[in-house]
Scaffold this active site. Structure first.
Site, PDB file in Angstrom:
ATOM      1  N   LYS A   9      -6.437  82.112 127.899  1.00 27.95           N
ATOM      2  CA  LYS A   9      -6.848  82.607 126.576  1.00 27.95           C
ATOM      3  C   LYS A   9      -6.616  84.122 126.472  1.00 27.95           C
ATOM      4  O   LYS A   9      -6.354  84.784 127.485  1.00 27.95           O
ATOM      5  CB  LYS A   9      -8.318  82.248 126.353  1.00 27.95           C
ATOM      6  CG  LYS A   9      -8.573  80.728 126.284  1.00 27.95           C
ATOM      7  CD  LYS A   9     -10.038  80.453 125.979  1.00 27.95           C
ATOM      8  CE  LYS A   9     -10.344  78.967 126.085  1.00 27.95           C
ATOM      9  NZ  LYS A   9     -11.764  78.691 125.744  1.00 27.95           N
ATOM     10  N   TYR A  49      -8.297  73.164 118.053  1.00 29.47           N
ATOM     11  CA  TYR A  49      -9.757  72.996 118.122  1.00 29.47           C
ATOM     12  C   TYR A  49     -10.306  72.163 116.966  1.00 29.47           C
ATOM     13  O   TYR A  49     -11.493  72.287 116.624  1.00 29.47           O
ATOM     14  CB  TYR A  49     -10.430  74.371 118.173  1.00 29.47           C
ATOM     15  CG  TYR A  49     -10.442  74.990 119.561  1.00 29.47           C
ATOM     16  CD1 TYR A  49     -10.885  74.268 120.681  1.00 29.47           C
ATOM     17  CD2 TYR A  49     -10.028  76.302 119.760  1.00 29.47           C
ATOM     18  CE1 TYR A  49     -10.905  74.843 121.947  1.00 29.47           C
ATOM     19  CE2 TYR A  49     -10.050  76.882 121.030  1.00 29.47           C
ATOM     20  CZ  TYR A  49     -10.497  76.145 122.115  1.00 29.47           C
ATOM     21  OH  TYR A  49     -10.536  76.713 123.369  1.00 29.47           O
ATOM     22  N   PHE A  57     -19.783  77.925 115.845  1.00 29.42           N
ATOM     23  CA  PHE A  57     -18.953  78.963 116.485  1.00 29.42           C
ATOM     24  C   PHE A  57     -17.465  78.806 116.185  1.00 29.42           C
ATOM     25  O   PHE A  57     -16.649  79.611 116.627  1.00 29.42           O
ATOM     26  CB  PHE A  57     -19.195  78.975 118.000  1.00 29.42           C
ATOM     27  CG  PHE A  57     -18.958  77.645 118.680  1.00 29.42           C
ATOM     28  CD1 PHE A  57     -17.676  77.233 119.021  1.00 29.42           C
ATOM     29  CD2 PHE A  57     -20.026  76.801 118.978  1.00 29.42           C
ATOM     30  CE1 PHE A  57     -17.456  76.013 119.651  1.00 29.42           C
ATOM     31  CE2 PHE A  57     -19.815  75.587 119.611  1.00 29.42           C
ATOM     32  CZ  PHE A  57     -18.520  75.188 119.947  1.00 29.42           C
ATOM     33  N   THR A  91     -18.044  75.210 130.878  1.00 28.99           N
ATOM     34  CA  THR A  91     -17.675  75.989 129.683  1.00 28.99           C
ATOM     35  C   THR A  91     -18.324  77.371 129.684  1.00 28.99           C
ATOM     36  O   THR A  91     -17.668  78.376 129.397  1.00 28.99           O
ATOM     37  CB  THR A  91     -18.107  75.213 128.413  1.00 28.99           C
ATOM     38  OG1 THR A  91     -17.506  73.921 128.450  1.00 28.99           O
ATOM     39  CG2 THR A  91     -17.697  75.951 127.155  1.00 28.99           C
ATOM     40  N   ARG A 102     -13.977  80.228 135.962  1.00 30.02           N
ATOM     41  CA  ARG A 102     -14.976  80.822 135.058  1.00 30.02           C
ATOM     42  C   ARG A 102     -16.174  81.378 135.830  1.00 30.02           C
ATOM     43  O   ARG A 102     -16.719  82.430 135.466  1.00 30.02           O
ATOM     44  CB  ARG A 102     -15.427  79.777 134.039  1.00 30.02           C
ATOM     45  CG  ARG A 102     -14.340  79.471 132.982  1.00 30.02           C
ATOM     46  CD  ARG A 102     -14.630  78.174 132.254  1.00 30.02           C
ATOM     47  NE  ARG A 102     -13.766  77.943 131.101  1.00 30.02           N
ATOM     48  CZ  ARG A 102     -13.756  76.788 130.424  1.00 30.02           C
ATOM     49  NH1 ARG A 102     -14.529  75.783 130.795  1.00 30.02           N
ATOM     50  NH2 ARG A 102     -12.943  76.642 129.394  1.00 30.02           N
ATOM     51  N   ASN A 112     -14.006  82.760 127.896  1.00 29.09           N
ATOM     52  CA  ASN A 112     -14.170  82.066 129.184  1.00 29.09           C
ATOM     53  C   ASN A 112     -12.823  81.788 129.867  1.00 29.09           C
ATOM     54  O   ASN A 112     -12.677  80.829 130.613  1.00 29.09           O
ATOM     55  CB  ASN A 112     -15.033  80.819 129.013  1.00 29.09           C
ATOM     56  CG  ASN A 112     -14.405  79.808 128.077  1.00 29.09           C
ATOM     57  OD1 ASN A 112     -13.312  80.025 127.565  1.00 29.09           O
ATOM     58  ND2 ASN A 112     -15.070  78.690 127.867  1.00 29.09           N
ATOM     59  N   HIS A 115      -8.394  77.416 128.981  1.00 31.99           N
ATOM     60  CA  HIS A 115      -8.677  76.104 128.400  1.00 31.99           C
ATOM     61  C   HIS A 115      -8.024  75.031 129.252  1.00 31.99           C
ATOM     62  O   HIS A 115      -6.915  75.212 129.751  1.00 31.99           O
ATOM     63  CB  HIS A 115      -8.088  76.040 126.982  1.00 31.99           C
ATOM     64  CG  HIS A 115      -8.011  74.638 126.436  1.00 31.99           C
ATOM     65  ND1 HIS A 115      -9.060  74.038 125.797  1.00 31.99           N
ATOM     66  CD2 HIS A 115      -7.018  73.702 126.478  1.00 31.99           C
ATOM     67  CE1 HIS A 115      -8.721  72.799 125.449  1.00 31.99           C
ATOM     68  NE2 HIS A 115      -7.485  72.570 125.852  1.00 31.99           N
ATOM     69  N   GLU A 126      -2.620  67.486 123.025  1.00 33.96           N
ATOM     70  CA  GLU A 126      -2.489  68.939 123.146  1.00 33.96           C
ATOM     71  C   GLU A 126      -1.130  69.350 123.727  1.00 33.96           C
ATOM     72  O   GLU A 126      -0.552  70.347 123.290  1.00 33.96           O
ATOM     73  CB  GLU A 126      -3.634  69.486 124.005  1.00 33.96           C
ATOM     74  CG  GLU A 126      -4.979  69.367 123.310  1.00 33.96           C
ATOM     75  CD  GLU A 126      -6.158  69.885 124.124  1.00 33.96           C
ATOM     76  OE1 GLU A 126      -7.265  69.985 123.569  1.00 33.96           O
ATOM     77  OE2 GLU A 126      -5.985  70.184 125.335  1.00 33.96           O
TER      78      GLU A 126
HETATM   79  P1  DAT Z   1     -14.322  73.645 127.003  1.00 32.71           P
HETATM   80  O1  DAT Z   1     -13.457  74.862 126.735  1.00 32.71           O
HETATM   81  O2  DAT Z   1     -15.060  73.783 128.308  1.00 32.71           O
HETATM   82  O3  DAT Z   1     -13.580  72.348 126.877  1.00 32.71           O
HETATM   83  P2  DAT Z   1     -15.481  73.017 124.413  1.00 32.71           P
HETATM   84  O4  DAT Z   1     -14.254  72.219 124.159  1.00 32.71           O
HETATM   85  O5  DAT Z   1     -16.801  72.378 124.202  1.00 32.71           O
HETATM   86  O6  DAT Z   1     -15.475  73.640 125.894  1.00 32.71           O
HETATM   87  O7  DAT Z   1     -15.466  74.317 123.490  1.00 32.71           O
HETATM   88  C1  DAT Z   1     -14.251  75.005 123.257  1.00 32.71           C
HETATM   89  C2  DAT Z   1     -14.506  76.480 123.375  1.00 32.71           C
HETATM   90  O8  DAT Z   1     -15.434  76.880 122.359  1.00 32.71           O
HETATM   91  C3  DAT Z   1     -15.155  76.925 124.680  1.00 32.71           C
HETATM   92  O9  DAT Z   1     -14.202  77.116 125.694  1.00 32.71           O
HETATM   93  C4  DAT Z   1     -15.844  78.179 124.291  1.00 32.71           C
HETATM   94  C5  DAT Z   1     -16.277  77.919 122.866  1.00 32.71           C
HETATM   95  N1  DAT Z   1     -17.657  77.447 122.816  1.00 32.71           N
HETATM   96  C6  DAT Z   1     -18.128  76.242 123.232  1.00 32.71           C
HETATM   97  N2  DAT Z   1     -19.445  76.142 123.050  1.00 32.71           N
HETATM   98  C7  DAT Z   1     -19.836  77.333 122.502  1.00 32.71           C
HETATM   99  C8  DAT Z   1     -21.063  77.881 122.088  1.00 32.71           C
HETATM  100  N3  DAT Z   1     -22.208  77.187 122.177  1.00 32.71           N
HETATM  101  N4  DAT Z   1     -21.072  79.147 121.576  1.00 32.71           N
HETATM  102  C9  DAT Z   1     -19.930  79.862 121.471  1.00 32.71           C
HETATM  103  N5  DAT Z   1     -18.726  79.397 121.846  1.00 32.71           N
HETATM  104  C10 DAT Z   1     -18.682  78.166 122.353  1.00 32.71           C
HETATM  105 MG    MG Z   2     -12.690  71.524 125.214  1.00 36.20          MG
END
Ligand code: DAT
Ligand code: MG
Length: 146
Positions: A9, A49, A57, A91, A102, A112, A115, A126
């Site tokens: 990222k 996304y 968020f 995450t 991470r 973080n 991805h 994807e």
């Molecule tokens: P991951 O990246 O572990 O697959 P995810 O798909 O649930 O996690 O979310 C995508 C991204 O969105 C994640 O890398 C960071 C952001 N994110 C997730 N949960 C969040 C939250 N509660 N507050 C802020 N950003 C968040």
């Molecule tokens: Mg994800």
């Protein structure tokens, strides 16, 4: 064999951690099939996304992903989806285990670092979203059996 999409990222690129992240995935034993640096368009980030579009968020996440270049990669290996997620860690970097990307390198839930696709089905979607078939190379490593 499975394929999975990995993105370094914008925070990972800006912190010069691309090599560190690639190195960890290589050392895990995964095989790199495709890689490019690009500044994602809004439309690409929104498609990527899509499943999170109702989360509070989401707008901030799209702003973040489009804020600078990312390194998009496709990695292959047995259970590559799970292997990459394990190497990435949880995450939220504060909850990610030490020894993960991470957990070792991050502190912020949005920034973080990287991805990884979350299932083989998501991975297929994807990989096709970020790469055209010609951009992926099929190859055999010297230490792979025939
Ligand atoms: P991951 O990246 O572990 O697959 P995810 O798909 O649930 O996690 O979310 C995508 C991204 O969105 C994640 O890398 C960071 C952001 N994110 C997730 N949960 C969040 C939250 N509660 N507050 C802020 N950003 C968040
Ligand atoms: Mg994800």
């Amino acid at each position: 064999m499975e394929r999975t999409l990995v993105l370094v990222k914008p925070d990972g690129v800006q912190r010069r951690l691309v090599g560190e992240i690639i190195s960890r995935l290589e050392r895990r034993g995964l095989k790199l099939l495709g890689m490019k640096l690009l500044k994602p368009s809004r439309s690409l980030a929104e498609k990527h996304y899509e499943s999170l579009k109702d989360r509070p968020f989401y707008p901030s996440l799209i702003d973040f992903l489009t804020s600078g270049p990312v390194v998009a990669m496709v990695w292959e290996g047995p259970k590559a989806v799970e292997a990459v997620r394990q190497t990435l860690g949880a995450t939220d970097p504060l909850k990610a285990a030490p020894g993960t990307i991470r957990g070792d390198l991050g502190l912020h839930i949005q920034m973080n670092l990287a991805h990884g696709s979350d299932s083989p089905e998501t991975a297929e979607r994807e990989v096709n979203l970020w790469f055209s078939p010609e951009e992926l190379v099929t190859w055999k490593a010297a230490d792979e059996g025939s």
